[in-house]
Design an enzyme around this catalytic site. Sequence first.
Site, short mmCIF file in Angstrom:
data_model
loop_
_atom_site.label_atom_id
_atom_site.label_comp_id
_atom_site.label_asym_id
_atom_site.label_seq_id
_atom_site.Cartn_x
_atom_site.Cartn_y
_atom_site.Cartn_z
CD GLU A 284 -2.96 -1.13 2.42
OE1 GLU A 284 -2.72 -0.45 3.43
OE2 GLU A 284 -3.96 -1.77 2.01
CG ASP A 359 -7.74 -5.41 5.25
OD1 ASP A 359 -7.24 -5.51 6.31
OD2 ASP A 359 -8.03 -4.35 4.60
CD GLU A 387 -10.05 -1.41 8.25
OE1 GLU A 387 -8.87 -2.17 8.87
OE2 GLU A 387 -9.70 -0.85 6.91
#
Length: 674
Positions: A284, A359, A387
């Site tokens: 990323e 993820d 998240e």
Amino acid sequence: MKKTVLLLMMMTFAWMAKAEDGHQLWLRYQPVNKAKVTGPECMAAQELKTYYQGESVHLVIDPAMEEDAYRIKVKEEKGKKVKEISAKNEIGLLYGAYELLRRQGDRETGSQDITSKPFYKLRILNHWDNLNGTIERGYAGLSIFWKGKEGGKTRRGHTIFVEDPDQPIDVELIKEYARANASIGINGTVLNNVNASPKMLSAVYINKVKQYADILRPYGIKVYLSVNFASPMTIPAKGFNGGKPVKTADPLNAQVKAWWKAKAKEIYAVIPDFGGFLVKANSEGQPGPFDYKRTHADGANMLADAVKPFGGIIMWRSFVYGAAHPGEDRVKQAVSEFKDLDGKFRDNVILQSKNGPLDFQPREPYAPIFDNIHQTKQMAELQITQEYLGQSRHLVYLAPMWREFFGFVEPSRLVGIAGVANIGLDRNWCGHHFSQANWYAFGRLAWDPTLTSEQIAQEWLVSTFGPAGDSSRLTGDRFLSGCNASANNLTGTCPLSGLLSVMLRSREACVDYMMPIGLHHIFAFDEHYGPEPDGYNPHVPYEWCPVYYHQANKDSIGFDRTHTGSNATAQYREPYCQLYDDINTCPERYLLWFHRVPWTYRLKSGRTVLEEMAFHYDRGVKEVEDFIRVWNEAKPFIDDQRWQEVDARLQHQLDNAKEWRSTCLNYFGSFTRP
Ligand code: GCW
């Protein structure tokens, strides 16, 4: 007179509100100042003298015992029961003291001896805290470690924070944080985001880290730092090249190696027990060894050599995609990048991998990297901050998800556990009162991964909402009334068993209303809160787009990861490789994760894909409705502030679950409508 009464009343209310705003977490003990404690004057002695309701405790240092382990014995002395805690050192005694406190009251130790030692040596929180005080994926306010100052507003009117190393440390808050962690056995903390600023390693911040290390040390907590792989290019290291940075970050470059050695020396000079570095490299957009055509092993080993003389470790993350294998199915890339490097890492390098291959989705199959690495030490990275599980707005208890993971990856395959923290400056630390349970469960599972979700939830509920000594007797005792809580399982109807049931069902409910039958990563862009199944943006990597993951068209839906598709199933050990590859044996909970099916496909229930999805969305919504019913029933037993705050969030959770249902059924339904 009137004024005095008023003042007294106000003080009482202020005190009551303070006592039950969630700040005390599961440590709501009230001082009783009763127990006689003999042995070394230490933190354990202080805690027991203040909070233990029994008569007396002996603390004994026993050098023959293992690090962090403790033994609690019950002895008779002059007709009285006396507890004796033994441990190798004061930290072990502290762990033993918390065990005793945890069990006092309704679940006393009785006459049984207890011995306990942690399963993992490394029980580490990862804070994704930025130096400007913001937190990546933080949902409970700003950082407790780093404070920035206001540096203007965004176009949307949000405050911009900039770093400010001059801000003072909140010593009391950090002590409270340390105590909470010690009480559940957490013994390490990474103080900054894995998307790390090089400035973390500048002298001014190292000095701050030293201050944190000094506060945390008496609680048995080591500090670690996330590092930016390109730090040598911008930051000076003490004693290196007259304070000049290096022109490259190539791990095989002699100057780069020397820079990291100098930096390690600089850190260890002030923090002799510094834990080591956590690294996100070539992922990323972060810099890493690939930038110089070097491997992850080259990068990790170079850092490992720098910290080795001081006993430090390197936790190197396998969460990589896009850099070395662009275009490959994202869930395969960790294995593609690391498999051939197995055995090439130094012995103080640990590969740290998320529990699932994608993820932190509400349900993922386990990450097959754990099957493919045999000679390198491994750690699992769990995400405490929710998240993709409703953040701090949904009640979702994560222990069942983590226990599910341990069902596939034997705890003994790992040398440690990391948890991405959900802690911020919010008064109750975690935003949602029930999110505290996830911090708690992480610590307890890192200590003993065989504890059941139920055991942990029960412990947490009793200590968080149960009797807490005299001040909360009114609410606390009634909370437990009607429960047969003497054994380790609860019977009878009481708020405790209702809430226990809510907690245990909450993760499955979340899966139902967010990702039925293996649908995944269809969350709103960036925020990852709420649904965006039609999400597509040509300006970001395709693997950030929801449409990449469900691939729905008018005929079919799902990601073919079998041998006819991306062949991700081949990365799994048997029997899972076969099991997942074959649509007839693949558990339906992973159906659309591994398989692409026509809309006409029927599940075991006889329902078509869309009907099955609707069934799950409905079930998830109904579950949240039931959570609200239970919470209403529990109202008389719970202090007002916490009840109201949880209630408001539950109402929101219900709205959001309904939004998932309507948005997704509407969108996916559109493919099947003529
Ligand atoms: O899921 C992604 C998150 C990023 C995070 C990254 C990672 C720290 O959305 O915010 O960055 O994972 O784990 O590195």
